[in-house]
Motif scaffolding. Structure first.
Motif, PDB file in Angstrom:
ATOM      1  N   ASP A 122       5.606  -5.018   4.275  1.00 55.87           N
ATOM      2  CA  ASP A 122       4.992  -4.329   3.141  1.00 55.87           C
ATOM      3  C   ASP A 122       3.729  -5.056   2.694  1.00 55.87           C
ATOM      4  N   SER A 123       3.796  -6.359   2.600  1.00 58.06           N
ATOM      5  CA  SER A 123       2.628  -7.137   2.190  1.00 58.06           C
ATOM      6  C   SER A 123       1.502  -7.008   3.202  1.00 58.06           C
ATOM      7  N   PHE A 124       1.869  -7.053   4.467  1.00 60.25           N
ATOM      8  CA  PHE A 124       0.883  -6.886   5.528  1.00 60.25           C
ATOM      9  C   PHE A 124       0.195  -5.526   5.405  1.00 60.25           C
ATOM     10  N   MET A 125       0.997  -4.471   5.200  1.00 58.50           N
ATOM     11  CA  MET A 125       0.446  -3.123   5.148  1.00 58.50           C
ATOM     12  C   MET A 125      -0.393  -2.903   3.888  1.00 58.50           C
ATOM     13  N   ILE A 126      -0.016  -3.514   2.780  1.00 55.39           N
ATOM     14  CA  ILE A 126      -0.823  -3.403   1.568  1.00 55.39           C
ATOM     15  C   ILE A 126      -2.203  -3.988   1.819  1.00 55.39           C
ATOM     16  N   ASP A 127      -2.240  -5.164   2.412  1.00 60.25           N
ATOM     17  CA  ASP A 127      -3.510  -5.812   2.719  1.00 60.25           C
ATOM     18  C   ASP A 127      -4.342  -4.948   3.656  1.00 60.25           C
ATOM     19  N   TRP A 128      -3.701  -4.459   4.710  1.00 64.61           N
ATOM     20  CA  TRP A 128      -4.404  -3.648   5.711  1.00 64.61           C
ATOM     21  C   TRP A 128      -4.885  -2.330   5.089  1.00 64.61           C
ATOM     22  N   ALA A 129      -4.042  -1.708   4.259  1.00 65.61           N
ATOM     23  CA  ALA A 129      -4.395  -0.427   3.646  1.00 65.61           C
ATOM     24  C   ALA A 129      -5.566  -0.569   2.676  1.00 65.61           C
ATOM     25  N   LEU A 130      -5.600  -1.666   1.939  1.00 67.13           N
ATOM     26  CA  LEU A 130      -6.711  -1.883   1.018  1.00 67.13           C
ATOM     27  C   LEU A 130      -8.036  -2.011   1.777  1.00 67.13           C
ATOM     28  N   GLN A 131      -7.987  -2.665   2.921  1.00 67.82           N
ATOM     29  CA  GLN A 131      -9.185  -2.763   3.744  1.00 67.82           C
ATOM     30  C   GLN A 131      -9.592  -1.388   4.278  1.00 67.82           C
ATOM     31  N   PHE A 132      -8.589  -0.616   4.677  1.00 67.24           N
ATOM     32  CA  PHE A 132      -8.858   0.729   5.171  1.00 67.24           C
ATOM     33  C   PHE A 132      -9.497   1.578   4.074  1.00 67.24           C
ATOM     34  N   VAL A 169       9.043  14.591  -4.614  1.00 69.81           N
ATOM     35  CA  VAL A 169       9.716  14.480  -3.328  1.00 69.81           C
ATOM     36  C   VAL A 169       9.268  13.214  -2.594  1.00 69.81           C
ATOM     37  N   LEU A 170       8.071  12.744  -2.918  1.00 72.52           N
ATOM     38  CA  LEU A 170       7.504  11.588  -2.235  1.00 72.52           C
ATOM     39  C   LEU A 170       7.530  10.330  -3.089  1.00 72.52           C
ATOM     40  N   ASP A 171       8.332  10.327  -4.135  1.00 73.30           N
ATOM     41  CA  ASP A 171       8.368   9.178  -5.044  1.00 73.30           C
ATOM     42  C   ASP A 171       8.808   7.886  -4.367  1.00 73.30           C
ATOM     43  N   ASP A 172       9.569   7.979  -3.292  1.00 72.17           N
ATOM     44  CA  ASP A 172      10.093   6.780  -2.637  1.00 72.17           C
ATOM     45  C   ASP A 172       9.094   6.126  -1.681  1.00 72.17           C
ATOM     46  N   GLN A 173       7.939   6.732  -1.521  1.00 69.82           N
ATOM     47  CA  GLN A 173       6.961   6.160  -0.610  1.00 69.82           C
ATOM     48  C   GLN A 173       6.476   4.786  -1.074  1.00 69.82           C
ATOM     49  N   PRO A 174       6.269   3.861  -0.135  1.00 66.74           N
ATOM     50  CA  PRO A 174       5.607   2.601  -0.502  1.00 66.74           C
ATOM     51  C   PRO A 174       4.189   2.888  -0.983  1.00 66.74           C
ATOM     52  N   ARG A 175       3.638   2.016  -1.780  1.00 65.39           N
ATOM     53  CA  ARG A 175       2.302   2.236  -2.308  1.00 65.39           C
ATOM     54  C   ARG A 175       1.259   2.362  -1.198  1.00 65.39           C
ATOM     55  N   TYR A 176       1.410   1.576  -0.150  1.00 65.97           N
ATOM     56  CA  TYR A 176       0.410   1.644   0.920  1.00 65.97           C
ATOM     57  C   TYR A 176       0.425   2.998   1.617  1.00 65.97           C
ATOM     58  N   ALA A 177       1.578   3.676   1.572  1.00 59.65           N
ATOM     59  CA  ALA A 177       1.658   4.980   2.232  1.00 59.65           C
ATOM     60  C   ALA A 177       0.785   6.012   1.534  1.00 59.65           C
ATOM     61  N   ARG A 178       0.574   5.842   0.237  1.00 59.96           N
ATOM     62  CA  ARG A 178      -0.265   6.789  -0.491  1.00 59.96           C
ATOM     63  C   ARG A 178      -1.732   6.657  -0.086  1.00 59.96           C
ATOM     64  N   ILE A 179      -2.075   5.553   0.541  1.00 61.66           N
ATOM     65  CA  ILE A 179      -3.433   5.357   1.037  1.00 61.66           C
ATOM     66  C   ILE A 179      -3.553   5.813   2.485  1.00 61.66           C
ATOM     67  N   THR A 180      -2.550   5.521   3.271  1.00 60.07           N
ATOM     68  CA  THR A 180      -2.657   5.701   4.722  1.00 60.07           C
ATOM     69  C   THR A 180      -1.986   6.959   5.251  1.00 60.07           C
ATOM     70  N   GLN A 181      -1.315   7.731   4.393  1.00 64.67           N
ATOM     71  CA  GLN A 181      -0.596   8.909   4.865  1.00 64.67           C
ATOM     72  C   GLN A 181      -0.845  10.121   3.974  1.00 64.67           C
ATOM     73  N   ILE A 182      -0.868  11.285   4.585  1.00 66.35           N
ATOM     74  CA  ILE A 182      -0.935  12.560   3.874  1.00 66.35           C
ATOM     75  C   ILE A 182       0.223  13.419   4.392  1.00 66.35           C
ATOM     76  N   THR A 183       1.115  13.833   3.501  1.00 62.97           N
ATOM     77  CA  THR A 183       2.292  14.599   3.889  1.00 62.97           C
ATOM     78  C   THR A 183       2.061  16.080   3.618  1.00 62.97           C
ATOM     79  N   LEU A 184       2.335  16.899   4.618  1.00 64.75           N
ATOM     80  CA  LEU A 184       2.118  18.344   4.534  1.00 64.75           C
ATOM     81  C   LEU A 184       3.403  19.062   4.942  1.00 64.75           C
TER      82      LEU A 184
END
Length: 317
Positions: A122-132, A169-184
């Motif tokens: 999670d920490s790794f992905m937060i760092d990576w997502a912020l850069q993205f 429905v998406l409340d359980d998503q990690p914070r980084y997922a809100r940056i790196t993912q779009i759910t349809l």
């Protein structure tokens, strides 16, 4: 990636095709607000904790773009749905899928060791997502993929319509997922019995999954409903009502049942046996039926139940 397993709470299923595929573009007024909302929410990063893992840079792990259903079975696994011309409620499912950007862990010689620890990941992905997020041209590419990705749907078998997914429905998503993912999502309504397959041409390859649609009659559905709701006959006493049993009831949704053949559903109901033949709950799921017709009615009723997606949004059953 880990976020995909988190999102599987939507359960998801698939869809379509065969003789006359048509493209259903996501460039619709229904989808664009969802894309905009997710990306705008990603701009607020004040709640993200400080990254603990170093070297999560885009240079070391460049972004790759992908599309996948929220539930990815074995490639050869076929799905089973129903159709009945005389049913009061049409047989449906909801195909939820993710357009995502992920670190390319294959870019280097080995994947980083943080993948073995969920908190470190999670920490790794937060760092990576912020850069993205700081790279607008990369974020735009993700939005473009969400807006332009299309499924091939055989209109002979299925009606297809884009659908918005409520935020809760998406409340359980990690914070980084809100940056790196779009759910349809797309709602699929079955029009006739037959065999077809799911197809989607994604940046990471072709999605193609067999799907079988079987005809059931309203009489079968009604017979199964009567057995399911029969007082003292186990089903309704455990799978409806209070919040404590909602999760069990949701597992009887049409999309969850699509992983089972008719005979596997019957075996599960009668013998408390899993599809692989192993025992379920030490035999506590054994149920008695009057005859084969009642068994088949139960299968028809379960196939005609609402998708998990719809049930999860209902306040009570």
């Amino acid at each position: 990636m880990r976020a995909s397993s988190t999102l599987t709470v939507l359960s998801f299923l698939l869809m379509t095709w065969a003789c006359h595929p048509k493209e259903s573009k996501e460039k619709t007024a229904e989808i664009e607000p969802a894309v905009k909302e997710v990306v705008e929410s990603a701009d607020d990063t004040t709640e993200l904790p400080a990254p603990k893992i170093k070297k999560a840079s885009l240079d070391l792990y460049p972004p790759i773009y992908t599309v996948y259903p929220l539930s990815r079975p074995e490639p050869s696994h076929a799905f089973f749905f129903g159709y009945a011309a005389d049913a009061e409620r049409p047989f449906q499912t909801v195909l939820a899928y993710v357009v995502a950007v992920e670190p390319d862990f294959q870019y280097g010689e080995t994947a980083p060791p943080v993948l073995l620890d969920s908190q470190a990941y999670d920490s790794f992905m937060i760092d990576w997502a912020l850069q993205f997020q700081k790279r607008p041209e990369l974020v735009q590419k993700l939005k473009d993929l969400a807006a332009n990705f299309s499924w091939q749907i055989d209109s002979q078998y299925i009606d297809d319509k884009a659908e918005l997914i409520p935020d809760r429905v998406l409340d359980d998503q990690p914070r980084y997922a809100r940056i790196t993912q779009i759910t349809l999502a797309r709602r699929l309504t079955f029009k006739m019995a037959g065999s077809t397959e799911v197809k989607g041409d994604t940046p990471s390859g072709i999605i193609s999954i067999p799907m079988n649609i079987k005809a059931y009659s309203k009489a079968q559905i009604d017979l199964g409903k009567a057995r399911y709701e029969k007082v003292g006959a186990a089903c309704i006493s455990c799978h409806a009502g209070p919040e404590a049993v909602r999760s069990a009831f949701l597992k009887h949704s049409s999309d969850f049942m699509a992983y089972f053949t008719d005979s596997q559903i019957v075996g599960f109901m009668k013998n408390s046996s899993n599809p692989d033949g192993s025992d379920f709950l030490e035999g506590l799921h054994v149920n008695a039926f009057v005859d084969v017709a009642e068994e088949e009615g139960m299968v028809a009723f379960l196939r005609n139940m609402l998708p998990w997606y719809d049930k999860a949004l209902q306040p009570a059953f």
